[in-house]
Design an enzyme around this catalytic site. Structure first.
Site, PDB file in Angstrom:
ATOM      1  N   GLU B  50     -33.897  13.210 -48.735  1.00  0.00           N
ATOM      2  CA  GLU B  50     -33.227  11.963 -49.123  1.00  0.00           C
ATOM      3  C   GLU B  50     -32.081  11.582 -48.187  1.00  0.00           C
ATOM      4  O   GLU B  50     -31.785  10.402 -48.022  1.00  0.00           O
ATOM      5  CB  GLU B  50     -32.719  12.050 -50.563  1.00  0.00           C
ATOM      6  CG  GLU B  50     -33.835  11.995 -51.610  1.00  0.00           C
ATOM      7  CD  GLU B  50     -34.420  13.359 -51.940  1.00  0.00           C
ATOM      8  OE1 GLU B  50     -34.131  14.343 -51.209  1.00  0.00           O
ATOM      9  OE2 GLU B  50     -35.179  13.455 -52.928  1.00  0.00           O
ATOM     10  N   PHE B 112     -33.292  17.338 -67.690  1.00  0.00           N
ATOM     11  CA  PHE B 112     -33.871  17.784 -66.428  1.00  0.00           C
ATOM     12  C   PHE B 112     -33.601  16.744 -65.342  1.00  0.00           C
ATOM     13  O   PHE B 112     -33.837  15.553 -65.533  1.00  0.00           O
ATOM     14  CB  PHE B 112     -35.380  18.017 -66.573  1.00  0.00           C
ATOM     15  CG  PHE B 112     -36.042  18.412 -65.281  1.00  0.00           C
ATOM     16  CD1 PHE B 112     -35.692  19.610 -64.656  1.00  0.00           C
ATOM     17  CD2 PHE B 112     -36.978  17.590 -64.681  1.00  0.00           C
ATOM     18  CE1 PHE B 112     -36.293  19.975 -63.456  1.00  0.00           C
ATOM     19  CE2 PHE B 112     -37.578  17.954 -63.482  1.00  0.00           C
ATOM     20  CZ  PHE B 112     -37.231  19.142 -62.859  1.00  0.00           C
ATOM     21  N   GLN B 113     -33.105  17.180 -64.204  1.00  0.00           N
ATOM     22  CA  GLN B 113     -32.763  16.340 -63.060  1.00  0.00           C
ATOM     23  C   GLN B 113     -31.760  15.237 -63.418  1.00  0.00           C
ATOM     24  O   GLN B 113     -31.827  14.123 -62.898  1.00  0.00           O
ATOM     25  CB  GLN B 113     -34.015  15.742 -62.400  1.00  0.00           C
ATOM     26  CG  GLN B 113     -34.885  16.831 -61.746  1.00  0.00           C
ATOM     27  CD  GLN B 113     -35.917  16.290 -60.776  1.00  0.00           C
ATOM     28  OE1 GLN B 113     -36.454  15.209 -60.982  1.00  0.00           O
ATOM     29  NE2 GLN B 113     -36.212  17.061 -59.739  1.00  0.00           N
TER      30      GLN B 113
END
Lengths: 160, 577
Positions: B50, B112-113
């Protein structure tokens, strides 16, 4: 020098943390910060007391103005203004020195808003200095708890 | 028209004229990718990390002048993007970064995330938004592009919860305009300030124009040329401003600051009137503030009021677009007489005579400076040059004279190693016909190597010019000067074979070990129009960047190559970065 900076900002989540974050990220000092909605529900009013030389205060004002959520920035100290702060002070009152405490409350325009057998809760309103003076006048050992609101203020002119 | 949030987002991006998105998919943005897949006029570049996406969008924006766009998923997708966002923020690059967020129902549950994207990026964006309601989405996208591209540009993050992208609503089109009461960045140049500036300019005996990145970002090249020619004043440019004024012109004194030319720094120091144009008096420019330009009145042109008076007090502040301010000055100066500055130019010629960019050649080793000179020759000065961060960055800035803006692409403010390669990829996409060179070092290039794979997939041929000296050169240089040659962790042991590495990614690798092979190798590399070529050049490991203003010194105290002993740095100097 001590400055009172008044902001109007968009009443959106995160706006407060943008202002607080700016002060810590750029190493500016905050003495007090108050924030609440205004009569216009889309706006919040924030009042910040900071200490710094003219250059730093100028940077603070410019950096605040640069924040996208900030609608107006006014340095109240640069104009005629009214400042107020409120403190609630819980005091240990023993009959032996109650008279002395009553005298201080009276001298500083305080108001007993709650009383129990051995405590007073006193409200003091005024310029920050008055609140500080009251706290200094009372023997530190007798102060059980202090909660100050921080300064809020308005400029005296119709428009600024 | 009933659309889900993801489709609305893509519709908005199309309406903004977005043609390229640099991104990486993940759970929170799957709906967006689904909608993007159905759209055939936006190209998506699938990066390998990213950070590469954001640097890619950044390079694209710097070359094209358009708003760069990156798309990442929640959690690690966003945290990987942060270095890229901060890089763009420090250099005022217009960019919109879209990140996925977990569904609004689970925000705050450590899902999550999940990370607090708005919180993490707050101090390195111009602004950011969290979108939790599909009805808000189009307006926020409009605001984001408006904020990113106007005033002093910068990155804007839009963090979108997954449920926002899924929910279907009746969509009545992308807003045509936006008005924000709290954001009115375009100000008219104040006539009173122009008058004050003119009064200083017309009295100046030793004037100098100090131009920065604002002249590039503000597309003010033409106006800067007109103003400089009109006044016959000398001009020096910052690392971020190179190219706005042609470096090969006789009025140009080259770059100023820590590794600037002797003539530029001496002229700044002795000047009685500095006209700062879109520059921010960065610490790399000023050196010791107490010794900075002691005789000068300062006129400061900047779009951002907070840049004015931040580090250096100024006499006249002109807030507005560089183009508008310079135009107003030119008009106001038309019927005014300037002081004859022949004596000033004579003094400057004497400083020029010092030839501060001279360097000593040594047989048997390739001097890094000569690599950049050869690169300039082979590309005839017409390449877009991106760089990483370190000694090679300074040499590229010093020895490749840029005559046009948006040709020199580097991370000036944040100093981000790893920027060069993905930025080169973005540059090539923005200007496919241009030759793009990424000047790098064996330290920096290893921070974003994985993008070699992206560059093969999307056919973005660039030439990687690796100045390989086996050291983290700038760190080594400072250790030599300021830490009594204790080279702590600045040596790069166990380097890869860059030729084989390039080949394994499907590119061409060339290794250059001898001076006589240098130019033929560069010629060969640039002949390969359609291929990325990794030119690994072994350069003199002991070479240092000169001239240099050591930490804590003033502009008049600079050190020249081979002529000055490195003075010991005082305690105050050691505290500086």
């Amino acid at each position: 020098m001590r400055h009172i900076i008044s902001l109007q900002l968009e009443n959106e989540s995160g706006a407060l943390s943008r202002v607080a974050g700016l002060f810590s990220a750029r190493g500016f000092n905050i003495e007090s910060l108050t924030v609440a909605p205004t009569n216009d529900e889309t706006l919040s009013r924030m009042t910040i007391v900071s200490i710094g030389d003219d250059g730093i205060i100028e940077q603070i004002v410019k950096q605040l103005d640069k924040l996208i959520d900030v609608v107006t920035v006014t340095n109240l100290t640069a104009t005629e203004h009214i400042e107020r702060e409120l403190a609630l002070v819980k005091i240990d009152v023993n009959p032996n020195f109650r008279a002395e405490i009553d005298k201080h409350i009276d001298e500083h325009g305080g108001k007993i808003v709650d009383a129990s057998e051995d405590t007073y809760t006193v409200e003091v309103v005024g310029k920050s200095q008055r609140v500080s003076d009251f706290l200094e006048a009372i023997d530190a050992l007798k102060i059980l708890e202090v909660s100050r609101t921080g300064v809020t203020g308005v400029c005296q002119k119709r428009e600024y | 028209m009933k659309l889900n949030g993801a489709q609305i987002l893509v519709n908005c991006l199309q309406n903004e004229g977005v043609e390229h998105i640099f991104g990486y998919p993940g759970g929170a943005v799957l709906h967006i990718y689904d909608a993007l897949d159905a759209c055939d006029n936006i190209a998506h570049i699938l990066v390998r990390h990213e950070q590469g996406a954001v640097h890619g969008a950044d390079g694209y924006a710097r070359v094209s002048g358009k708003c760069g766009v990156a798309l990442v998923t929640s959690g690690p997708g966003l945290t990987n993007a942060v270095t890229g966002i901060a890089t763009a923020h420090m250099d005022s690059i217009p960019m919109v970064v879209i990140s996925g967020q977990v569904s609004s129902a689970v925000i705050g549950n450590d899902a999550f995330q999940e990370v607090d994207a708005v919180g993490i990026t707050r101090s390195c964006v111009k602004h950011n938004f969290l979108v939790k309601d599909t009805n808000d989405l189009a307006n926020i996208v409009k605001k984001a592009f408006h904020i990113a591209t106007t005033g002093r540009p910068g990155p804007v993050l839009i963090d979108i919860t997954k449920d926002t992208t899924i929910t279907e609503i009746e969509f009545d089109g992308y807003p045509k305009s936006i008005n924000m009461r709290s954001y009115q960045p375009e100000t008219k140049v104040d006539a009173g300030q122009i008058d004050k500036a003119v009064a200083l300019i017309t009295q100046a005996k030793k004037p100098i124009i100090y131009s920065g990145g604002g002249s590039v970002i503000g597309n003010a090249s033409e106006m800067l040329r007109s103003f400089t020619r009109h006044t016959n004043f000398p001009i020096t440019q910052t690392l971020m401003g190179l190219g706005a004024y042609p470096a090969t012109d006789s009025q140009s004194l080259g770059m100023l600051g820590m590794h600037g030319t002797y003539e530029a720094n001496m002229a700044m120091h002795d000047s009685d009137c500095i006209i700062a144009v879109g520059a921010r008096f960065d610490d790399r420019i000023t050196g010791n503030l107490d010794k900075f330009c002691p005789y000068a009145k300062i006129i400061h042109i900047d779009i951002d009021p907070s840049s004015v008076g931040k580090t250096v007090g100024v006499d006249v502040a002109i807030i507005g677009q560089v183009n508008d301010a310079l135009n107003a000055l030119i008009q106001a100066l038309k019927d005014k007489k300037l002081v004859n500055i022949d004596a000033w130019w004579k003094q400057i010629e004497q400083w020029r005579g010092v030839d501060s960019m001279a360097y000593q050649t040594k047989s048997g080793v390739i001097k890094p400076q000569s690599v950049i000179e050869a690169l300039y020759e082979v590309t005839q000065g017409e390449a877009i040059v991106t760089s990483d961060v370190g000694q090679h960055q300074m040499w590229a800035a010093q020895y490749y004279p840029f005559d046009k803006p948006r040709r020199w692409i580097n991370s000036g403010g944040l100093g981000t190693m790893g920027f060069g390669l993905p930025a080169a990829m973005g540059a090539k996409l923005a200007d496919p016909k241009a030759d793009v060179a990424c000047v790098t070092g064996e330290g920096s290039i290893q921070m974003m190597l994985q993008e070699l794979s992206t560059m093969l997939q999307y056919d973005t041929p660039v030439k990687i010019i690796n100045l390989n000296n086996g050291y983290l050169g700038m760190v080594r240089q400072w250790q030599e000067f300021f830490y009594e040659k204790r080279y702590a962790m600045s040596y790069m042991d166990a380097l890869p074979d860059f030729v084989k590495l390039a080949e394994s990614y499907g590119h061409i690798g060339i290794k250059v070990e001898k001076e006589q092979d240098l130019k033929p190798a560069l010629i060969e590399a640039f002949k390969q129009k359609d291929r990325t070529v990794f030119v690994d050049i072994l350069t003199d490991p002991s070479e240092n960047v000169f001239p240099m203003i050591p930490s804590g010194a003033g502009h008049h105290e600079m050190l020249l190559a081979g002529r000055d002993e490195m003075a010991s740095v005082n305690d105050e100097g050691l505290h500086l970065v």
